[in-house]
Design an enzyme around this catalytic site. Sequence first.
Site, mmCIF file in Angstrom:
data_model
loop_
_atom_site.group_PDB
_atom_site.id
_atom_site.type_symbol
_atom_site.label_atom_id
_atom_site.label_comp_id
_atom_site.label_asym_id
_atom_site.label_seq_id
_atom_site.Cartn_x
_atom_site.Cartn_y
_atom_site.Cartn_z
ATOM 1 N N GLU A 64 0.826 -1.277 -0.174
ATOM 2 C CA GLU A 64 -0.022 -0.001 -0.045
ATOM 3 C C GLU A 64 0.758 1.239 -0.040
ATOM 4 O O GLU A 64 0.633 2.158 -0.917
ATOM 5 C CB GLU A 64 -1.108 -0.074 1.272
ATOM 6 C CG GLU A 64 -1.755 1.112 1.294
ATOM 7 C CD GLU A 64 -2.531 1.154 2.702
ATOM 8 O OE1 GLU A 64 -3.260 2.287 3.012
ATOM 9 O OE2 GLU A 64 -2.572 0.344 3.384
ATOM 10 N N ASP A 68 0.920 3.720 -3.224
ATOM 11 C CA ASP A 68 0.573 5.185 -2.835
ATOM 12 C C ASP A 68 1.687 6.165 -3.449
ATOM 13 O O ASP A 68 1.394 7.147 -4.242
ATOM 14 C CB ASP A 68 0.423 5.408 -1.324
ATOM 15 C CG ASP A 68 0.423 7.007 -1.114
ATOM 16 O OD1 ASP A 68 -0.498 7.659 -1.566
ATOM 17 O OD2 ASP A 68 1.261 7.603 -0.497
ATOM 18 N N ASN A 133 -7.305 1.107 0.295
ATOM 19 C CA ASN A 133 -5.991 0.580 0.694
ATOM 20 C C ASN A 133 -5.570 -0.443 -0.263
ATOM 21 O O ASN A 133 -4.451 -0.465 -0.544
ATOM 22 C CB ASN A 133 -6.189 0.160 2.118
ATOM 23 C CG ASN A 133 -6.255 1.177 3.200
ATOM 24 O OD1 ASN A 133 -5.939 2.493 2.891
ATOM 25 N ND2 ASN A 133 -6.670 0.742 4.387
ATOM 26 N N GLU A 136 -4.332 0.717 -3.739
ATOM 27 C CA GLU A 136 -3.029 1.153 -3.652
ATOM 28 C C GLU A 136 -2.100 0.008 -3.580
ATOM 29 O O GLU A 136 -1.075 -0.068 -4.412
ATOM 30 C CB GLU A 136 -2.715 2.313 -2.657
ATOM 31 C CG GLU A 136 -3.409 3.343 -2.771
ATOM 32 C CD GLU A 136 -3.138 4.348 -1.325
ATOM 33 O OE1 GLU A 136 -2.831 5.457 -1.693
ATOM 34 O OE2 GLU A 136 -3.339 3.796 -0.389
#
EC number: 3.1.26.3
Length: 248
Positions: A64, A68, A133, A136
């Site tokens: 994650e 991101d 979440n 990502e």
Amino acid sequence: MSILKKIFTKSRSLNLEDGIFFDSIQAILGFAPKNLDHYKKAFTHRSTSKLNSEGHPINYERLEFLGDAMLSSVIAAHLFNKAPHGDEGYLTKMRSKIVSREHLNELGKDLNLIRFIESKVPVQHFGENIHGNIFESLIGAIYLDRGYIYCEKFIQKRVIIPYVDISRLEGKVISYKSLVIEWCQKEKKVFHYDIFEDNGIDGTRFFGVKLSIDGKVIAKARATSKKKAEEKASQRTYFALQEKMDKK
């Protein structure tokens, strides 16, 4: 013959469950994954308490973080090229609108990524943010599996092409509270959020908010969290003062 050979090889190397997962992930990505383990990890919740051979947790949280960063990088490059008029502040604000938690949650829901999650926690007990979440973490898995170029292809297909319209985004508000605070600071007005608990008849915990500007209550709101109540009161304040706030 080569196509038949490829299908035969795939069926031998993957069991039925992996084969179904492979086909589902390929349909989402638009290209074939090379290492399914990255994608399995992308949907593994920490509640499984899995560990690798070195004793490190196996779950999506590190992916994650990586996803991101990849998402922000691709979006930043796109905005840099497509909005040559924008300064650093403008570009940062536009990127924030695209990668907002609300939008990422919508993207995860649209792809129904929650169906892949492996967890000991019932799905209905997850909060909304689980959708964003794992979206990502999926990007992070793509980067590990196929590199930056394929990461960029996926983000272009699933985020930029269908959702990134710069002129529309310029008018999109992602936080009414921030909008109200910025306006009050600019106009040298004194604002105050008065927060209090307001429990419902059925025992549900609510929070009430009164938003005052220069000593006058402009809006009230009630929600199940302080943050939601403040945002709702801010939105009502914006609509009440929109003509003044939208003046250049």
